[in-house]
Design an enzyme around this catalytic site. Structure first.
Site: not given
Length: 269
Positions: A195, A134-135, A138
């Protein structure tokens, strides 16, 4: 002055489109890597000097190992899909910081921090991979630069309104309505969209890296339990609700596994 603001808005609208290689969609982004990354790298280095970075432990090594596997998987995907060199300006770094906050974050250009407080919830290397994917996503999707771009447009909209409205009382009403409306109606949904996009991209690249995408929903079930239900309504939050994320990740897991199979990955950790 009105003309200057209008010209600025038109220029930004024309020049702000980049394409997200993972989704194929145009994005709001008028800041280049060379404009964003140096400042992000400096802020990251400053943060590390002001916090206790953990090195040499099994947990710290695990954070680095998972990060390297996932960023390598992202590069494989980008190269295979016609985007070689996309990551040439990125300088990946993965650090574990002693802090009981349940959080992890990534700055533009690939600078990632995990707090020790999130490790009891991740529980395993695969759980770390869910958060790491997820990070990393980004950073891959330029979400930091997009947030900067949206913030600039929000400010320009406020300036334009204040210039156009001459009556002081009406201007005050406009500022109140614009502040709430642009935040709840535009900025928060924009952030939630990021997100959700990071969840989707992260799920794919963690699977390509060899981590089980079906475990992502399980991680978020643990996050939900840890929150104790004390979360704001989704429309007032920068993040989707835990239930929304769990449902999305459950639905997307088969596609992520299928994407990994294209790279010869059919068994997961």
């Amino acid at each position: 002055m009105k003309k200057i603001v209008l010209i600025a808005l038109v220029f930004i609208g024309v020049s702000s489109c980049k394409v997200n290689p993972f989704t194929g969609q145009k994005t709001l982004n008028f800041y280049s890597n060379s404009q964003v990354f140096p400042s992000a790298f400096a802020q990251y280095d400053q943060f590390l000097t002001e916090n206790r970075v953990i090195t040499g432990t099994a947990d710290a090594q695990k954070i680095t190992r998972v990060g390297q596997r996932i960023s390598s998987a992202a590069e494989r995907w980008l190269t295979a899909n016609g985007h070689p060199g996309y990551l040439k300006d990125y300088k990946w770094e993965y650090n574990l910081v002693n802090d009981e906050t349940v959080n992890a974050w990534c700055m533009p250009g690939g600078k990632i921090v995990f707090y020790t407080g999130i490790l009891p919830i991740t529980q395993s290397e695969t759980g770390i991979a869910v958060v790491m994917g997820h990070e990393v996503a980004h950073a891959l999707a330029d979400h930091g630069a997009q947030r900067m771009s949206a913030g600039t447009l929000q400010q320009l909209g406020a300036v334009a309104g204040n210039i156009a409205i001459q009556d002081e009382q009406k201007r005050n009403l406009f500022n109140q309505a614009y502040g709430i409306g642009s935040q709840v109606g535009v900025m928060l949904p924009f952030s939630r969209g990021h997100e959700t996009e990071a969840d989707l991209i992260g799920l794919q690249i963690m699977a390509i890296a060899g981590y089980d995408p079906y475990e992502a929903a399980e991680l978020w079930k643990r996050m939900k339990a840890n929150s104790g239900g004390e979360t704001p309504p989704e429309f007032m939050s920068t993040h989707p609700s835990n239930d929304t994320r769990i449902n999305n990740l459950t639905a997307w897991a088969p596609d992520a596994a299928a994407e990994a199979a294209k790279f010869g990955v059919t068994k997961f950790k």
